[in-house]
Design an enzyme around this catalytic site. Structure first.
Site, PDB file in Angstrom:
ATOM      1  N   TYR A 150       0.697  -1.121  -0.051  1.00  0.00           N
ATOM      2  CA  TYR A 150      -0.045  -0.144  -0.042  1.00  0.00           C
ATOM      3  C   TYR A 150       1.021   1.134   0.098  1.00  0.00           C
ATOM      4  CZ  TYR A 150       1.356  -0.753   4.749  1.00  0.00           C
ATOM      5  OH  TYR A 150       2.450  -0.785   5.862  1.00  0.00           O
ATOM      6  N   GLY A 151       2.146   1.057   0.385  1.00  0.00           N
ATOM      7  CA  GLY A 151       2.902   2.271   0.543  1.00  0.00           C
ATOM      8  C   GLY A 151       3.638   2.036   1.804  1.00  0.00           C
ATOM      9  N   ASP A 155      -6.279 -10.230   7.471  1.00  0.00           N
ATOM     10  CA  ASP A 155      -5.031 -10.296   7.201  1.00  0.00           C
ATOM     11  C   ASP A 155      -4.383 -10.281   8.828  1.00  0.00           C
ATOM     12  OD1 ASP A 155      -2.488 -10.505   5.989  1.00  0.00           O
ATOM     13  OD2 ASP A 155      -2.140  -8.463   5.493  1.00  0.00           O
TER      14      ASP A 155
END
Ligand code: NAG
Ligand code: NAG
Ligand code: NAG
Ligand code: NAG
Ligand code: NAG
Length: 945
Positions: free
Chosen positions: A619-620, A732
């Site tokens: 995601y970054g 997750d």
């Protein structure tokens, strides 16, 4: 440039005009004239109409012809046609299919000339605005098999001539304003009793009256579905209805039927029986032997008071049993609760008494037991049943002060009904259609939506590629499922895709059986931008008057620019929401999260300096920051393009800002500016569980600390599953997503984010399945059906990690298998695991409660989701272990986040949870001995065993 294009267009225009003139002799002139005449009356036709004079040759959308150039099919489903239907339609005498469904602006009377379409096989005028009477001439359509005029504004009575539709299998007049009795051949010369091929009588939702004569039905009929509900029928239910051997669905509810219900016991194929809201009396009908019944409702009649019918115990396939206010007394048989499909049991407003004992074998899918306003004096509730689904208000047991403010007695639901978190597809031009299911068997559609979605996806994708999402709502008695389909590899669907793929009105789609009969209606679909269509006309005119054309193109350009600006503001939900908050209407509705400007966040991270980065993923990156007030935060900054659009971002923030729990990492705020999307979380000082376990933080976790971490994170996840609204499946769960604060309290991170992050995150599989290898639920991976039990699996892997202090996949080994192979329960100290477990633990010798903890962990990683305990159960079991072995400070034992439930359930001190109904554990120490019941004291103060 522009001039060149114009000339090309002019050339094409002239060529096509010439071409069509050559071909115009082809279509049968009578049919061509009829279509042209219809065209004059109708607005919003497909753009292919009228482009040439030859409907057959130049393929006007929605028209099919035979070898003789006669029109055989006219299908204009969901074209938003405005207008009326004239006598010209009668000239299309070779027509086999006439489908004008889902055109709500198409109305006026039905022309008698339709009776000339004697070759018609399918007539579908569903969901238009036709009014006035049904012309008796329609009785001449002797070839018609599918005859559907439902969901219009038709008035008058059903013409007896429909009895001549000798081929009809589907007769649907539902949802109109029809009055009068049902015609029959004895009284009216011709009538519905003559329709021996008919499988469907759908007359529901009209104002039909009178009594139903005995001779309307006979045993030669092939009827499967009789929908007579929501009318004004009176008199007795004719006994002949019980003689139709093929009947599957019988809905007679919401009428004025009187008298004794005739014997229905020959209806052995019946799935759905609804007799509610009539004036039926006599004894409750006997349904013994009708083993296929799935949905039965006899509520609100005037039956003779009786004991609970014995056939309650024979309905092994029942999904929904509704018997409200039918005068029954006694005790509900325990078998009922164990029937594998039971979802809803509604027995309110009766005289049930004694103890409500649901037994220990309660069906897992059961999610509503409504016993309100009865005489029940005590109740036995077992752990496998969630208290919030039980309604006991208005029973003597609720007068007991111990119980009076529990959820079953107050009727207060802390949660809205569970909804699946399906990801809604987003696109500029989705095709939206509602399927109305008129007699579903189940009470709770949520469990069956994924099946429907898969089934529909297969069906639709075999016709045109699309992405589909479903939403559902209840419209009184019926179930509405709205399907939203986004085009793939194209901006919009074209006419032919809508007409040929999404037209479900003629029953070309067969849903899973439990959904029962349906009809479909589509929403208006924007086939073009209004603006660009106007320009197209402008261009054609311009080819004659080039100057005018050029002016229009200029005008178009200006408009397109304005449109483009407008679109930007739609796509950015925060665009008009400055930090000053002038236009607060657009702002997300936040409980506590705050809005940060990009400037503020730059300031507190030193302009996102590398040194402040504390983590990274697909995601970054994650940065540490310090807010002006000194609070430390972790800022998740998404990589460009890795997150979804603004609207989803807004929805997620609204969702996350409502989630508050001491074992979940809290959202402090967010930033949505200049293409940046950032989430600001509280900073958790001691890093991740993974770091702690692998000794990266200089922390050693002793046994009781590990149990406490397991308990904390289980509580966080249980909150997401059971108390967040809508429920959140983490997707997750892993040791790097469990953070430890300065007091070593564990907090779960990154929940809800999985929906924000794109599919291709590092370490994740590039399919629809999200999660991290090693933690991934094998059942989810195979079925792609996500449930809360997938989180339980991942959590089970974390529990094994706590024991072994090894990553789930290491040295080509998978810890689940590694541990199972080493397992030896004869070894009471380490269960045979001393060689594979964390050496720190192995050294410690007798770990208190270790076998119980191990057993729990193994149940979490059961192959089948149904064999795994719920997070809630896990919380209670770990609490139990810590309590029983004194591994827990006294203050902690009372701080359960599920206070109502834990008060309601008195749990024996040494008895862990039972999963008696579902556990297929291969490693089953002594679970049978542990089955326990939580017991309500009866009003006499005695306890049930
Ligand atoms: C059919 O016959 C019944 C009984 O004679 C009468 O009440 C009803 O109006 C008739 N229906 C029509 C449509 O003629
Ligand atoms: C049910 O079926 C049996 C055997 O076919 C027949 O004798 C009986 O009359 C039927 N009962 C009803 C109510 O139709
Ligand atoms: C109904 O169930 C009862 C009890 O289980 C059984 O004795 C009876 O034979 C069943 N009746 C029918 C018609 O299946
Ligand atoms: C329940 O009600 C019935 C009928 O009123 C009565 O015969 C029976 O004794 C009651 N049972 C209990 C346990 O109170
Ligand atoms: C959908 O379900 C129906 C009924 O179970 C079945 O007949 C059909 O084959 C299924 N269609 C697809 C595309 O899976």
């Amino acid at each position: 440039m522009v001039r060149g294009k114009q000339q090309l267009l002019l050339l094409l225009f002239v060529l096509s005009a010439v071409g069509s003139r050559i071909a115009s002799a082809d279509t049968n002139p009578q049919d061509a004239a009829a279509l042209r005449s219809l065209m004059k009356k109708w607005k919003n036709l497909p753009s292919s109409w009228g482009k040439s004079n030859d409907p057959c040759g130049a393929s006007w959308d929605g028209i099919l012809c035979d070898g003789n150039r006669r029109v055989t099919s006219l299908n204009l489903f969901a074209m938003t046609i405005r207008g009326t239907l004239g006598d010209d339609i009668g000239s299309l005498t070779e027509l086999r299919v006439l489908d004008l469904s889902s055109n709500p602006d198409l109305g006026g009377p039905l022309p008698a000339a339709m009776g000339k379409l004697v070759k018609l096989e399918e007539l579908a005028l569903i969901g238009c605005s036709f009014s006035g009477p049904i012309p008796s001439e329609l009785g001449n359509l002797s070839q018609v098999k599918f005859f559907a005029l439902n969901s219009n504004k038709l008035t008058g009575s059903i013409p007896p001539s429909l009895g001549k539709l000798s081929s009809v299998t589907w007769l649907d007049l539902a949802d109109n304003l029809l009055t009068g009795p049902l015609p029959n051949s004895k009284d009216n010369g011709t009538g519905l009793d003559q329709l021996l091929e008919a499988e469907h009588f759908h007359f529901n939702r009209n104002n039909l009256e009178g009594s139903i004569p005995e001779y309307l039905f006979n045993s030669n009929m092939k009827l499967k579905h009789i929908l007579f509900d929501i009318n004004r029928f009176v008199g007795p239910i004719p006994p002949s209805i019980g003689a139709i051997p093929t009947l599957e669905v019988l809905r007679l509810n919401n009428n004025g039927f009187m008298g004794q219900v005739p014997s229905l016991k020959n209806l052995t194929k019946l799935h759905v029986l609804m007799l509610s809201n009539n004036k039926l009396n006599g004894s409750i009908p006997n349904l013994a032997g009708m083993r296929l019944l799935e949905n039965v409702d006899m509520s609100n009649n005037s039956f003779t008071p009786s004991n609970i019918p014995s056939w309650f115990s024979n309905l092994t396939n029942i999904m929904t049993l509704t018997m409200q206010s039918v005068g029954i007394s006694g005790q509900v048989p325990q078998e009922l609760f164990s029937f594998r499909k039971l979802q809803h049991l509604i027995l309110s407003d009766n005289q049930l008494n004694g103890t409500l004992d649901m037994g220990s074998n309660i069906n897992e899918g059961l999610d509503l037991v409504d016993i309100q306003n009865n005489g029940v004096t005590s109740v036995t509730v077992y752990d496998s049943f969630k208290g919030q689904f039980l309604k006991l208000q208005g029973n003597p047991l609720c007068n007991n002060s111990l119980l009076s403010d529990t959820m079953p007695c107050t009727g207060l639901q802390t949660e809205a009904p569970r909804q699946p978190r399906t990801i809604e597809v987003q696109c500029a031009h989705p095709f939206i259609e509602t399927i109305v299911f008129r007699a579903p068997s189940f009470g709770d559609v949520v469990q069956y939506l994924p099946e429907l979605q898969n089934n529909l996806t297969d069906k639709l994708n075999s016709c045109t590629p699309n992405q589909l999402s479903l939403a559902h709502s209840n419209d009184g008695e019926y179930l509405n499922v709205e399907i939203k389909a986004c085009p793939v590899n194209q901006k919009r669907f074209n006419y032919s895709q809508v007409l040929n793929c999404f037209n479900l009105t003629r029953q070309t789609y067969k849903p899973p059986e439990l959904f029962g009969p349906y009809y479909a209606r589509a929403r208006h679909y924007p086939f073009h931008d209004k603006a660009s269509r106007a320009v197209l006309i402008g261009v054609v005119t311009g080819s004659v008057l080039l100057v005018v054309g050029l002016t229009l193109v200029g005008f178009y350009a200006v408009r397109q620019k304005k449109r483009a600006q407008k679109l930007v503001s739609i796509n950015n939900p925060f665009a008009s929401w400055g930090s000053m908050g002038e236009d607060i209407g657009e702002a997300p509705k936040l409980k506590s999260a705050r809005f940060f400007t990009l400037e503020e966040l730059k300031l507190c991270t030193n302009d996102f300096r590398e040194i402040n980065a504390i983590g990274a993923g697909g995601y970054g990156r994650v940065y540490r920051g310090k807010l002006p007030d000194g609070q430390l935060v972790a800022i998740k900054r998404s990589k460009e393009g890795s997150m979804q659009g603004g609207l989803e971002f807004k929805t997620e923030i609204e969702l996350l800002s409502r989630v508050h729990h001491k074992n979940l990492v809290g959202l402090v705020g967010f930033c949505f500016e200049k293409g940046e999307k950032m989430l600001v979380y509280e900073f958790i000082s001691n890093g991740t569980l993974s770091e702690a376990l692998y000794g990266m933080k200089g922390i050693q976790l002793d046994w009781s600390r590990r149990l406490k971490i397991a308990l904390d994170s289980a509580r966080g996840l249980a909150y997401l599953h059971d108390h967040a609204n809508p429920p959140i499946i983490h997707r997750d769960v892993k040791s790097t997503n469990i953070l430890l604060d300065e007091k070593m309290t564990a907090k779960v991170a990154d929940f809800g984010l999985s929906l924000l992050v794109s599919d291709s995150e590092e370490g994740q599989l590039c399919t629809n399945v999200k999660g991290t290898l090693g933690y991934l639920d094998p059942e989810y991976y195979m079925t792609q059906q996500l449930t809360a039990k997938s989180d339980v699996y991942s959590f089970g892997v974390v529990l094994l990690e706590l024991i072994m202090a090894k990553p789930p996949i290491h040295d080509n080994k998978y810890i689940v298998r590694e541990l199972k192979m080493a397992l030896d329960m004869e070894d009471r100290t380490h269960c045979g695991l001393q060689d594979v477990m964390d050496p720190i633990l192995a050294k410690m010798g007798g770990l208190l409660g270790f076998p119980r903890f191990l057993k729990l962990a193994l149940q979490c990683v059961e192959e089948m989701g149904t064999g795994r305990p719920s997070m809630n159960t896990i919380v209670r079991e770990i609490e139990g272990i810590m309590q029983d072995y004194g591994l827990i400070p006294a203050s902690m034992s009372t701080s359960s986040s599920f206070s109502i439930e834990s008060r309601m359930m008195k749990i024996g001190p040494k008895l862990p949870y039972s999963s008696a109904s579902t556990s297929h554990s291969t490693f089953d120490m002594d679970s049978r001995a542990f089955e326990y019941s939580a017991v309500f004291p009866s009003s006499h103060g005695s306890l049930k065993p």
